[in-house]
Design an enzyme around this catalytic site. Structure first.
Site, PDB file in Angstrom:
ATOM      1  N   GLU A 143      -3.973   0.809   5.811  1.00 61.88           N
ATOM      2  CA  GLU A 143      -4.696  -0.117   7.433  1.00 61.88           C
ATOM      3  C   GLU A 143      -5.184   1.221   7.712  1.00 61.88           C
ATOM      4  O   GLU A 143      -4.576   2.662   7.591  1.00 61.88           O
ATOM      5  CB  GLU A 143      -3.322   0.057   7.686  1.00 61.88           C
ATOM      6  CG  GLU A 143      -4.004  -0.636   8.797  1.00 61.88           C
ATOM      7  CD  GLU A 143      -3.786  -0.069  10.425  1.00 61.88           C
ATOM      8  OE1 GLU A 143      -4.955   0.378   9.970  1.00 61.88           O
ATOM      9  OE2 GLU A 143      -3.337   0.757  11.165  1.00 61.88           O
ATOM     10  N   CYS A 188      -6.274   3.120  15.697  1.00 62.59           N
ATOM     11  CA  CYS A 188      -7.745   2.614  14.633  1.00 62.59           C
ATOM     12  C   CYS A 188      -7.858   1.180  15.265  1.00 62.59           C
ATOM     13  O   CYS A 188      -9.330   1.454  14.551  1.00 62.59           O
ATOM     14  CB  CYS A 188      -6.340   2.346  13.627  1.00 62.59           C
ATOM     15  SG  CYS A 188      -5.254   0.882  13.824  1.00 62.59           S
ATOM     16  N   GLU A 210     -16.155   7.436  13.157  1.00 64.70           N
ATOM     17  CA  GLU A 210     -14.334   7.070  13.909  1.00 64.70           C
ATOM     18  C   GLU A 210     -14.349   7.963  14.581  1.00 64.70           C
ATOM     19  O   GLU A 210     -13.242   9.144  14.268  1.00 64.70           O
ATOM     20  CB  GLU A 210     -13.348   6.629  13.328  1.00 64.70           C
ATOM     21  CG  GLU A 210     -12.139   6.075  13.842  1.00 64.70           C
ATOM     22  CD  GLU A 210     -10.624   5.785  13.072  1.00 64.70           C
ATOM     23  OE1 GLU A 210     -10.804   6.554  12.427  1.00 64.70           O
ATOM     24  OE2 GLU A 210     -10.362   5.137  12.945  1.00 64.70           O
ATOM     25  N   LYS A 260       6.890   8.996   4.611  1.00 62.72           N
ATOM     26  CA  LYS A 260       6.778  10.111   5.441  1.00 62.72           C
ATOM     27  C   LYS A 260       6.124  10.114   6.105  1.00 62.72           C
ATOM     28  O   LYS A 260       4.911   9.355   6.536  1.00 62.72           O
ATOM     29  CB  LYS A 260       5.600  11.059   4.156  1.00 62.72           C
ATOM     30  CG  LYS A 260       5.736  12.307   3.816  1.00 62.72           C
ATOM     31  CD  LYS A 260       4.898  12.858   4.842  1.00 62.72           C
ATOM     32  CE  LYS A 260       3.677  12.924   5.391  1.00 62.72           C
ATOM     33  NZ  LYS A 260       3.147  13.894   6.573  1.00 62.72           N
TER      34      LYS A 260
END
Ligand code: NAI
Length: 793
Positions: free
Chosen positions: A269, A303, A400, A195
C-alpha cells in the site's frame, strides 16, 4: 458596558486553550523508564546489540523515549518466535481466535484515551483526530476481524493461513496501521512480526502490552522496532511467508525486488496523489469542508490525501475564495489542544521535504498562498498551503508531498476532469463533488483509483477494502478482499514444483528464413500478422518430429499487441452478458473444431491428454461464460451515512505467460478469466507447443471476440516476459512457469510496480476444476474499487 452586537461578539470570540491531560501516557512512559526493548515471544527483550534510537515529540522536538534498534539477529529471534507459535495458534478453534480479537478490540476501547494521547505525543497529530478517528477505527478493525476469525472456516473453506507474516508500517497512522495489518493476519490464523516506523513506535509497543493483557499466546504477535535496515532484514528473512507493507513507493519497489526470488506473498500500500474533483453544481461549502478533511487531516500526511484540487473553471474563483477564508480559520498549533485543526509535522526531515517541494513549486511558477497564521516557535510546523496556477506536469501536481499542501487546477468538461484525475502514476483514491448523481458516478467509474468518495472524503471502514491501482501498490486491506491477502488455497500449498522442462527455457533455434511461413502467425488486433523479426522457430515434439514453424515474436510485436489491446479497452465496458455470449460462441466453435484441434495437440501431448484438454477447454469456456455475470461486487454498509459500492473492475491490459505442459487447457484457464472480467490480453502460448496459437485464433476469429481483446505472440517466454514486465502500459502480468521465470517476472516489474501473479513455479493441475477454474482466478482478474456514496438519514 460596550455596546457590541451579538454578531460582533461571535466574530471576535477567541478559543481558549483546551489541552488534553497527558499525565496517564507520561506515567506509562516513566514506568518503562522511557526505554523500550523488542516484544518477542511474549517477552520484552533488549536489542541484541544494545543499540537504541530516540523517538521525539514533534510538537517540541524533544526526546520522549529510547527505542531498541532491531538488528538482523533481533528480527531472526522474532521470526523464530512467530514460527514456534504458529502450530498452537492454528490449532485453536476459529471461535477461540475470534475471542482474542474481540478482547483486543475491547482492550483498545478501554485504553482509548491513553492510546490517543500517546499517539498524539509521538506523531504530532491533533488529539481530536487520534481520539475521534484513529482509535475508534482501530477498535472497529479488531471487532470486524473477530467476525472473520469466527466465520473463517465457512467463508474461506479450503484455504489456509500464509504462516509467518512480516508487517512493516509507516508513521502517519501508527496504531491504525497496526490494526489494519495485525487484525486480518491473526483472523486468518497467521502469526506476526511487526516493524513500526522509526518516528512513531510507541503505540505499537503499547499494543504489545494489550496483547499481554488479553493473554494472547506468546509469539503470535512480535514487535521489533528499528529503521529501514530492520525492515529490510524482515523482508529478507527466509522463514517469512508474506510481507505486508505500507509506506513510500520507493521502498515498495525495493521490497518488490527483494522478495522476487522468494515465494513470499506480497501486498503493497504505497503513495498517492489523489484528485479532489469539484464540479460546477457542487455544494461549495461542503466541498470546502471536504477539503479540510481531504488535505489538512493529519497535516496532509495521508497516503490518500486529496492533494490535487481539480475545479470546474466556472466556480474556481469562488471556491478558491471560500477556501482561503476557511484556511485562515484553521488553528495550527499544539496537537494536544482539543481545538487544534492542524498539528505538527512528524519530524524535521519531513518538514524540510515539504518546504523543499513547496520551494520547487514556487520556482516552477505556481502561485503559492498561505494564511497569515502564527506558528509555534518550537517543534515542526508547516502552514496550510494552497497552490493555484499549477501546471499539471509540475512537481507539486505530480509528486506526493505528504504535507498540508494543496495544488489546484481547473477543467472545463467531465472528460477533461477524468483525464486530469488520471494524469498520475498513482491510483489510490479520489473524491468527486457534484449534486448530480449521474455526473458523480460517471466520473467515479472512470477514475483509476481503489477508492472514490462521492461528496465525501477520507472515509474508512474495516469492512471496505482499501488499496491502490498502478504505482499506489496492490492488494487490499479491509473486508473480504483484505482477508484474502492472508490466505492461500490449501491445494496450492501442496502443489509440487515444476521441473525444468528440457528446451522450455532455452532460446529456440533460429530457422532459415527461407523455410518460414508454413504454419502459424502472430495474432494481434484481430489479425494474423508476421513477426517483426522475420524469423520463425521450429517446433518439434519430444521425439524430435518437426511439427511446424512458429513466429519468433520480439519487443516490437509485444508493443504492437499492447497498442491493439489498449485500443480494445471498450471490452471492459461491454456488458457481462455480451462477454458471456462471446465466450459461449467460442465454446461452440471449439466444439466444432474439436477433432482437428485434438489431432494437432496429440502430436505433442498424446491422444488421451489432447482429448481431455479439448473437452475441458470447452467446459472452461462455458464456465467463464457463466462467471462473467456472476462474479459481482458488493454493497457495504459502513457505520456512516454512506453506502460503499465495491465494484469488481477489470485491471486493463494483462500479459500472460502460459504453461508449457498443457498448451490448450493452460492457455484457456489463464486467458478466459481475464477476458470474462473485461481485460484485454497479450498471451504468450506454451513454449512446448506454440503452434496451438493457430487453432486458438481461428476459434476466436470466428467467435466475435473483438480485435485486440486477445492477442497471441509466440516466442521465447523468458524474453517476452521481460518486455511485458517492463512495459508501462501492461497493467498486470500473469506468469506461469518454473521458479526462475516467475522470479524474473517479479523482479522486472519492480520499476512500474505492476501486479504480478505467478504459480510460484508450482505445478497446477488444470484438469481439476478446483485448481484450474473459478474464484481463485477471478479474484486476480479483477481489482476492487470502492465507491462511497452518501445514503440514508
Ligand atoms: P518509508 O517508506 O521509508 O517508511 C515506511 C516504513 O518502511 C518504515 O517502517 C520504515 O522503517 C520501513 N522501511 C524503510 N526502508 C525499508 C526497506 N528498505 N525495507 C523494509 N522496510 C523499510 O517512508 P518514510 O521515509 O518514512 O517517508 C518518506 C516518504 O514516503 C514520505 O514523505 C511520503 O511521501 C511517503 N510515505 C507514504 C506513506 C503512505 O502511506 N503512502 C507512509 C509514509 C511515507
Amino acid at each position: 458596558m460596550t455596546n457590541t452586537s451579538v454578531a460582533e461578539k461571535f466574530r471576535c470570540m477567541e478559543y481558549g486553550a483546551a489541552p488534553e491531560d497527558p499525565a496517564n501516557s507520561l506515567r506509562w512512559l516513566d514506568e518503562h523508564r522511557r526505554r523500550f526493548g523488542h516484544y518477542i515471544g511474549g517477552k520484552w527483550k533488549p536489542p541484541g546489540q544494545r543499540r537504541y534510537f530516540e523517538t521525539a515529540d514533534p510538537s517540541t522536538g524533544e526526546k520522549i523515549a529510547d527505542i531498541a534498534k532491531g538488528s538482523a539477529a533481533d528480527v531472526n529471534a522474532a521470526v523464530r518466535a512467530a514460527r514456534a507459535a504458529l502450530p498452537r495458534w492454528q490449532a485453536l478453534a476459529p471461535h477461540a481466535r475470534a475471542r482474542f480479537l474481540y478482547a483486543l478490540a475491547r482492550q483498545v476501547q478501554k485504553h482509548s484515551r491513553f492510546l490517543a494521547v500517546l499517539e498524539t505525543l509521538d506523531n504530532g497529530k491533533p488529539i481530536r483526530e487520534s481520539r475521534d478517528i484513529d482509535i475508534p477505527l482501530v477498535a472497529r478493525h479488531f471487532y470486524h476481524h473477530a467476525g472473520w476469525a469466527q466465520l473463517l472456516e465457512r467463508e474461506f473453506a479450503g484455504h489456509c493461513a500464509c504462516g509467518v507474516v512480516g508487517q512493516i508500517i509507516p508513521w502517519n497512522f501508527p496504531l491504525l496501521m497496526v490494526a489494519w495489518k495485525v487484525a486480518p493476519a491473526l483472523a486468518a490464523g497467521n502469526t506476526v512480526v511487526l516493524k513500526p516506523a522509526e518516528f512513531t513506535p510507541l503505540t505499537a509497543l503499547a499494543f504489545a502490552e494489550l496483547c499481554e493483557e488479553v493473554s494472547l499466546p506468546p509469539g503470535v504477535v512480535n514487535v521489533v522496532t528499528g529503521d529501514g535496515t530492520t525492515g529490510a532484514a524482515l523482508v529478507a528473512h527466509p522463514d517469512v511467508d508474506k510481507i505486508a507493507f505500507t509506506g513510500s513507493t520507493e521502498v515498495g519497489r525495493a521490497i518488490r525486488r527483494a522478495t522476487a526470488d522468494s515465494h513470499k506473498k506480497l501486498s503493497l500500500e504505497l503513495g498517492g496523489k489523489s484528485p479532489f474533483v469539484v464540479f460546477e453544481d457542487a455544494d461549495l461549502d461542503s466541498a470546502v469542508e471536504g477539503l479540510v478533511d481531504g488535505i489538512w487531516l493529519n497535516q496532509g500526511q495521508v497516503c490518500c490525501a486529496g492533494s490535487r484540487l481539480l475545479m470546474h473553471e466556472s466556480i474556481a474563483a469562488s471556491l478558491v475564495k471560500k477556501l482561503q477564508a476557511r484556511m485562515s480559520a484553521l488553528r495550527v498549533g499544539a496537537p494536544l489542544d482539543k481545538n487544534t485543526d492542524v498539528g505538527a509535522i512528524v519530524a524535521r526531515v519531513q518538514l524540510e521535504r515539504i518546504a523543499g517541494l513547496v520551494r520547487q513549486g514556487v520556482a516552477e511558477g505556481a502561485s503559492c498562498w498561505q494564511p497569515d497564521v502564527a506558528l509555534p516557535t518550537k517543534g515542526f510546523y508547516y502552514p496550510p498551503t494552497l497552490f493555484t496556477n499549477v501546471h499539471p506536469a509540475s512537481v507539486v501536481a505530480q509528486t506526493e508531498i505528504f504535507g498540508p499542501v494543496l495544488a489546484a487546477m481547473t477543467f472545463r468538461t467531465p472528460a477533461e476532469a477524468v483525464e486530469l484525475a488520471n494524469n498520475t502514476a498513482y491510483g489510490l483514491a479520489a473524491s468527486v463533488w457534484s449534486e448530480s448523481i449521474n455526473v458523480a458516478l460517471h466520473v467515479a467509474a472512470q477514475v483509476k483509483a481503489g477508492v472514490v468518495w462521492v461528496n465525501s472524503t477520507n472515509l474508512f471502514d474495516a469492512a471496505c477494502g482499501f488499496g491502490g491501482y498502478r504505482q499506489s501498490g496492490f492488494g487490499r486491506e479491509g473486508g473480504r478482499e483484505g482477508m484474502r491477502e492472508y490466505l492461500e488455497p490449501i491445494w496450492l500449498r501442496k502443489a509440487s514444483l515444476l521441473r525444468a522442462a528440457p528446451g522450455s527455457q532455452r532460446r529456440p533455434p533460429r530457422a532459415d528464413p527461407a523455410l518460414i511461413d508454413r504454419t502459424v502467425k502472430l495474432y494481434i488486433g484481430g489479425k494474423q500478422v508476421r513477426p517483426d523479426s522475420g524469423y520463425s522457430f521450429e517446433c518439434r515434439n519430444v521425439k524430435g518430429v518437426l511439427l511446424g514453424q512458429a513466429p519468433l515474436g520480439n519487443r516490437k510485436d509485444i508493443r504492437n499487441a499492447v497498442e491493439a489491446a489498449r485500443r480494445a479497452q471498450q471490452w471492459s465496458t461491454a456488458t457481462a452478458h455480451q462477454r458471456a455470449q462471446v465466450l459461449y460462441y467460442a465454446a461452440e466453435n471449439l466444439t466444432q473444431r474439436s477433432a482437428e484441434v485434438a489431432a494437432h495437440l496429440a502430436t505433442v501431448v498424446g491422444r488421451k491428454q489432447a482429448a481431455d484438454e479439448v473437452r475441458l477447454g470447452i467446459e472452461r469456456l462455458f464456465a467463464y461464460a457463466a462467471w462473467a455475470d456472476k462474479y459481482e461486487g458488493t454493497v457495504h454498509s459502513p457505520p456512516f451515512r454512506n453506502i460503499s459500492v465495491a465494484m469488481n473492475e477489470a485491471i486493463g491490459t494483462v500479459g500472460v505467460i502460459c504453461p508449457a505442459q498443457t498448451p490448450l487447457l493452460g492457455f484457456l484457464s489463464l486467458v478466459l478469466p481475464l477476458v470474462a472480467a473485461g481485460n484485454c490480453v497479450i498471451a504468450v502460448p506454451s513454449a512446448a507447443y506454440p503452434l496451438v496459437a493457430g487453432d486458438l485464433y481461428q476459434v476466436f476469429d470466428t467467435s466475435d471476440v473483438p480485435g485486440g481483446v486477445i492477442n497471441i505472440v509466440t516466442g521465447h517466454p523468458s524474453e517476452l516476459v521481460e518486455v511485458l514486465a517492463e512495459h508501462d502500459d501492461v497493467d498486470a502480468l500473469w506468469c506461469y512457469g518454473e521458479e526462475s521465470l516467475c522470479a524474473h517476472a517479479k523482479r522486472l516489474s519492480a520499476g512500474n510496480l505492476k501486479q504480478v501473479w505467478t504459480n510460484e513455479g508450482r505445478r497446477l493441475n488444470f484438469f481439476s476444476a478446483l485448481q484450474g477454474e473459478g474464484r481463485w482466478y477471478l479474484d486476480h482478474a479483477f481489482q476492487v474499487k470502492n465507491i462511497w456514496v452518501p445514503y440514508g438519514e
